[in-house]
Design a protein around this motif. Structure first.
Motif, PDB file in Angstrom:
ATOM      1  N   PRO A 105       0.821  -1.212   0.000  1.00 53.68           N
ATOM      2  CA  PRO A 105       0.000   0.000   0.000  1.00 53.68           C
ATOM      3  C   PRO A 105       0.858   1.267   0.000  1.00 53.68           C
ATOM      4  CG  PRO A 105       0.066  -0.975   2.183  1.00 53.68           C
ATOM      5  CD  PRO A 105       0.822  -1.900   1.280  1.00 53.68           C
ATOM      6  N   ASN A 106       2.164   1.093   0.214  1.00 52.85           N
ATOM      7  CA  ASN A 106       3.065   2.243   0.201  1.00 52.85           C
ATOM      8  C   ASN A 106       3.787   2.319  -1.137  1.00 52.85           C
ATOM      9  OD1 ASN A 106       2.337   2.758   2.797  1.00 52.85           O
ATOM     10  ND2 ASN A 106       4.052   1.632   3.676  1.00 52.85           N
ATOM     11  N   GLY A 107       4.203   3.522  -1.507  1.00 48.91           N
ATOM     12  CA  GLY A 107       4.905   3.713  -2.765  1.00 48.91           C
ATOM     13  C   GLY A 107       6.391   3.399  -2.588  1.00 48.91           C
ATOM     14  N   VAL A 108       6.985   2.780  -3.618  1.00 49.65           N
ATOM     15  CA  VAL A 108       8.419   2.464  -3.585  1.00 49.65           C
ATOM     16  C   VAL A 108       9.038   2.954  -4.895  1.00 49.65           C
ATOM     17  CG1 VAL A 108      10.131   0.609  -3.419  1.00 49.65           C
ATOM     18  CG2 VAL A 108       7.940   0.381  -2.238  1.00 49.65           C
ATOM     19  N   VAL A 109      10.101   3.758  -4.777  1.00 48.38           N
ATOM     20  CA  VAL A 109      10.799   4.246  -5.975  1.00 48.38           C
ATOM     21  C   VAL A 109      12.288   3.953  -5.785  1.00 48.38           C
ATOM     22  CG1 VAL A 109      11.254   6.249  -7.447  1.00 48.38           C
ATOM     23  CG2 VAL A 109       9.138   6.158  -6.131  1.00 48.38           C
ATOM     24  N   LEU A 110      12.916   3.335  -6.802  1.00 48.24           N
ATOM     25  CA  LEU A 110      14.359   3.089  -6.741  1.00 48.24           C
ATOM     26  C   LEU A 110      15.060   4.138  -7.595  1.00 48.24           C
ATOM     27  CD1 LEU A 110      14.499  -0.803  -7.160  1.00 48.24           C
ATOM     28  CD2 LEU A 110      14.330   0.542  -5.071  1.00 48.24           C
ATOM     29  N   LEU A 111      16.053   4.795  -7.000  1.00 48.63           N
ATOM     30  CA  LEU A 111      16.777   5.854  -7.720  1.00 48.63           C
ATOM     31  C   LEU A 111      18.223   5.428  -7.907  1.00 48.63           C
ATOM     32  CD1 LEU A 111      15.493   8.906  -5.629  1.00 48.63           C
ATOM     33  CD2 LEU A 111      14.602   8.091  -7.802  1.00 48.63           C
ATOM     34  N   ASP A 112      18.799   5.756  -9.074  1.00 51.55           N
ATOM     35  CA  ASP A 112      20.216   5.424  -9.264  1.00 51.55           C
ATOM     36  C   ASP A 112      21.083   6.508  -8.621  1.00 51.55           C
ATOM     37  OD1 ASP A 112      20.267   7.580 -10.945  1.00 51.55           O
ATOM     38  OD2 ASP A 112      20.456   6.422 -12.811  1.00 51.55           O
ATOM     39  N   ALA A 113      22.409   6.364  -8.772  1.00 49.50           N
ATOM     40  CA  ALA A 113      23.319   7.270  -8.069  1.00 49.50           C
ATOM     41  C   ALA A 113      23.105   8.729  -8.491  1.00 49.50           C
ATOM     42  CB  ALA A 113      24.757   6.849  -8.344  1.00 49.50           C
ATOM     43  N   ALA A 114      22.602   8.932  -9.738  1.00 53.17           N
ATOM     44  CA  ALA A 114      22.408  10.306 -10.212  1.00 53.17           C
ATOM     45  C   ALA A 114      21.023  10.847  -9.866  1.00 53.17           C
ATOM     46  CB  ALA A 114      22.611  10.348 -11.725  1.00 53.17           C
ATOM     47  N   GLY A 115      20.209  10.020  -9.190  1.00 56.34           N
ATOM     48  CA  GLY A 115      18.862  10.487  -8.817  1.00 56.34           C
ATOM     49  C   GLY A 115      17.842  10.270  -9.919  1.00 56.34           C
ATOM     50  N   ARG A 116      18.124   9.297 -10.826  1.00 53.53           N
ATOM     51  CA  ARG A 116      17.141   8.987 -11.881  1.00 53.53           C
ATOM     52  C   ARG A 116      16.266   7.824 -11.430  1.00 53.53           C
ATOM     53  NH1 ARG A 116      21.706   9.860 -16.098  1.00 53.53           N
ATOM     54  NH2 ARG A 116      22.524   8.136 -14.889  1.00 53.53           N
ATOM     55  N   ILE A 117      15.037   7.836 -11.907  1.00 52.68           N
ATOM     56  CA  ILE A 117      14.111   6.782 -11.494  1.00 52.68           C
ATOM     57  C   ILE A 117      14.460   5.490 -12.229  1.00 52.68           C
ATOM     58  CG2 ILE A 117      11.678   6.086 -11.431  1.00 52.68           C
ATOM     59  CD1 ILE A 117      11.009   9.139 -11.633  1.00 52.68           C
ATOM     60  N   GLU A 118      14.802   4.449 -11.450  1.00 58.35           N
ATOM     61  CA  GLU A 118      15.118   3.158 -12.078  1.00 58.35           C
ATOM     62  C   GLU A 118      13.890   2.268 -12.142  1.00 58.35           C
ATOM     63  OE1 GLU A 118      19.590   1.702 -11.554  1.00 58.35           O
ATOM     64  OE2 GLU A 118      18.378   1.590  -9.741  1.00 58.35           O
ATOM     65  N   TRP A 119      13.071   2.360 -11.097  1.00 57.73           N
ATOM     66  CA  TRP A 119      11.855   1.525 -11.044  1.00 57.73           C
ATOM     67  C   TRP A 119      10.932   2.155 -10.012  1.00 57.73           C
ATOM     68  CZ3 TRP A 119       9.181  -1.350  -7.359  1.00 57.73           C
ATOM     69  CH2 TRP A 119       8.270  -2.278  -7.851  1.00 57.73           C
ATOM     70  N   CYS A 120       9.636   2.018 -10.218  1.00 57.05           N
ATOM     71  CA  CYS A 120       8.707   2.445  -9.167  1.00 57.05           C
ATOM     72  C   CYS A 120       7.454   1.581  -9.231  1.00 57.05           C
ATOM     73  CB  CYS A 120       8.359   3.924  -9.299  1.00 57.05           C
ATOM     74  SG  CYS A 120       7.300   4.295 -10.684  1.00 57.05           S
ATOM     75  N   ASN A 121       6.825   1.389  -8.081  1.00 54.75           N
ATOM     76  CA  ASN A 121       5.595   0.593  -8.117  1.00 54.75           C
ATOM     77  C   ASN A 121       4.413   1.499  -8.474  1.00 54.75           C
ATOM     78  OD1 ASN A 121       5.130   1.912  -5.731  1.00 54.75           O
ATOM     79  ND2 ASN A 121       4.827   0.094  -4.483  1.00 54.75           N
ATOM     80  N   LEU A 122       3.266   0.849  -8.733  1.00 48.94           N
ATOM     81  CA  LEU A 122       2.107   1.619  -9.217  1.00 48.94           C
ATOM     82  C   LEU A 122       1.603   2.593  -8.156  1.00 48.94           C
ATOM     83  CD1 LEU A 122       0.221  -1.226 -11.096  1.00 48.94           C
ATOM     84  CD2 LEU A 122       1.451   0.701 -12.083  1.00 48.94           C
ATOM     85  N   THR A 123       1.748   2.190  -6.869  1.00 52.43           N
ATOM     86  CA  THR A 123       1.278   3.069  -5.792  1.00 52.43           C
ATOM     87  C   THR A 123       2.036   4.393  -5.845  1.00 52.43           C
ATOM     88  OG1 THR A 123       1.013   1.072  -4.493  1.00 52.43           O
ATOM     89  CG2 THR A 123       0.797   3.144  -3.315  1.00 52.43           C
ATOM     90  N   ALA A 124       3.382   4.298  -5.934  1.00 54.19           N
ATOM     91  CA  ALA A 124       4.192   5.528  -5.992  1.00 54.19           C
ATOM     92  C   ALA A 124       3.815   6.330  -7.230  1.00 54.19           C
ATOM     93  CB  ALA A 124       5.668   5.178  -6.011  1.00 54.19           C
ATOM     94  N   ALA A 125       3.622   5.607  -8.358  1.00 52.97           N
ATOM     95  CA  ALA A 125       3.297   6.303  -9.601  1.00 52.97           C
ATOM     96  C   ALA A 125       2.003   7.090  -9.455  1.00 52.97           C
ATOM     97  CB  ALA A 125       3.187   5.292 -10.739  1.00 52.97           C
TER      98      ALA A 125
END
Ligand code: ADP
Length: 439
Positions: A105-125
């Motif tokens: 139920p919580n949003g999850v976003v993975l960011l690379d070293a430069a702060g770019r979005i690598e992956w995110c779940n639908l909740t975060a989106a």
């Protein structure tokens, strides 16, 4: 001895034999060398095909070799199959893992070293307004355009969470998203988000409630302490004392009513919903309420109201008797308090075609403007503040009625028009009504 060595020896022997046959010993050596060269050439061709096969490593197109090369290819094929199975297992585990994060139920976003979005779940989106496919690789600072978020990223101090506006049902109604970044791996970041709109709303409501209660209690308390001081400091005649004590008692009574209503509300909120065990005749409920109304109008109205129950069907309702009586009494009390003296007030009940039952109190009072109707059941919401105060209203009556109705699986409905009176109705579900007396 391996087939490959046997083949070499055979070719060398064959070469030597051919050489010997051609020119005895002189050519036998040359023949043996030629045999070895032929073997080496064949072996090189096979090795080259095997190497070529390794490039693609397609187990279904294995070169048809036996012996050493066949064995080598077979082992390579088995290793490849094993690795493929392992990779499939890892893929399946990764899929499971991602599905679990998607279900969060919580949003999850993975960011690379430069702060770019690598992956995110639908909740975060959906909370932050990302497109989970298109926005991959975008800089998160460009995607979340909120001053608090930019300041949070720039400061780089992620030991606390921040709250920003998220995507709401309407631009004017953003959600409240709590967000925190956690560093992991090599300068990578995990951003977790949580929708705290309801939490904040509850917190605001709690704060408003405390402020309202304090305000409601402070007013009579101020009046009371004023009278006490007056009585302490001034010599009063017996008549004045009597008058002051009367006013003090009024204020004390007002506080008492408020505290009682608050306790009723908190009991309603904190106790389990009433079962279907207790049945009461609708006529008993309506008689009780009409009786209470007649008592009240004698006390507060100069010309008593006409309280005339409308002919109602014979029905039985189930639930908490005391709660149903208290809810209907609140509606009756409002009708008496807001309808000018002599006005008509009609309590009654009706069975709807869909099986739901209505208990209503209809009055010929001033009516309520449409804009107030949705807010009437909010605690301390009053349309006519001074009339409510004058007649001892706490602003909690309709909140209590709403709670009682909801606890019985029903709801409260209000029909009102300025100048044409109001009808307040408690609607209960078919499971709570019988047309014959239950055993
Ligand atoms: P109160 O104790 O102030 O009566 P309620 O929650 O019972 O509080 O009602 C909220 C407000 O709704 C009242 O202050 C009043 O302005 C309005 N109201 C309730 N019942 C009636 C009615 N029958 N006719 C007109 N206004 C009403």
């Amino acid at each position: 001895m391996s087939l490959r060595v046997l083949e070499l020896m055979l070719l060398v022997a064959l070469g030597a034999l051919v050489g010997w046959a051609a020119d005895e010993a002189a050519l036998a050596f040359v023949g043996a060398l030629a045999g070895a060269a032929i073997w080496a050439a064949r072996d090189t061709v096979r090795a080259a095909r095997v190497l070529r096969w390794f490039n693609k490593a397609d187990p279904s197109r294995l070169p048809p070799y036996g012996g050493f090369w066949g064995e080598l290819l077979d082992r390579a094929r088995k290793s490849i199959k094993k690795l493929e199975k392992k990779a499939q297992n890892s893929d399946a585990r990764l899929e499971d893992f991602l599905a679990a994060i998607q279900a969060s139920p919580n949003g999850v976003v993975l960011l690379d070293a430069a702060g770019r979005i690598e992956w995110c779940n639908l909740t975060a989106a959906s909370q932050l307004g990302f497109d989970p496919q298109r926005d991959l690789g975008q800089y998160v600072r460009n995607m979340v355009r909120h001053p608090a978020f930019s300041a949070y990223l720039n400061a780089g101090e992620f030991d606390r969470e921040i709250t920003i506006d998220g995507v709401g049902p309407r631009p004017s109604q953003p959600t409240k998203i709590s967000l925190q970044i956690h560093a992991y791996g090599k300068k990578r970041k995990l951003m977790l988000t949580r929708d705290v709109t309801a939490v904040q709303l509850a917190e605001n409501m709690r704060r408003d409630f405390v402020a309202n209660v304090s305000h409601e209690i402070r007013t009579p308390l101020t009046v009371l302490s004023g009278f006490v001081e007056t009585m302490q400091s001034l010599e009063l005649s017996a008549e004045e004392r009597h008058q002051y004590l009367g006013l003090m008692s009024q204020q004390a009574h007002r506080m008492q009513t408020l505290v009682n209503d608050l306790l009723t509300l908190s009991r309603l909120e904190g106790s389990p919903a009433p079962g279907a065990g207790e049945w009461m005749a609708a006529s008993e409920l309506l008689d009780h309420v009409a009786q209470e109304g007649r008592g009240l109008t004698q006390v507060i109205a100069t010309t008593p109201h006409r309280i005339e129950p409308v002919p109602s069907p014979s029905l039985w309702v189930s639930g908490a008797k005391s709660e149903l009586i208290s809810a209907m009494s609140n509606l009756m009390s409002n009708a008496v308090r807001y309808t000018p003296g002599g006005g008509l007030i009609e309590p009654g009940c009706r069975l709807r075609e869909d099986g739901w039952v209505e208990f209503f109190v209809r009055d010929a009072g001033p009516g309520i403007a449409a804009e107030h109707l949705p807010r009437l059941t909010e605690r301390f919401y009053r349309v006519d503040r001074s009339r409510s105060r004058e007649t001892g209203g706490t602003g909690l009556g309709l909140a209590i009625v709403k709670h009682v109705a909801q606890r019985h699986g029903g709801r409260i409905e209000v029909q009102s028009e300025i100048g044409r009176g109001s009808t307040f109705t408690i609607v209960l579900p078919p499971t709570r009504v019988r047309e014959t007396e239950p055993a």
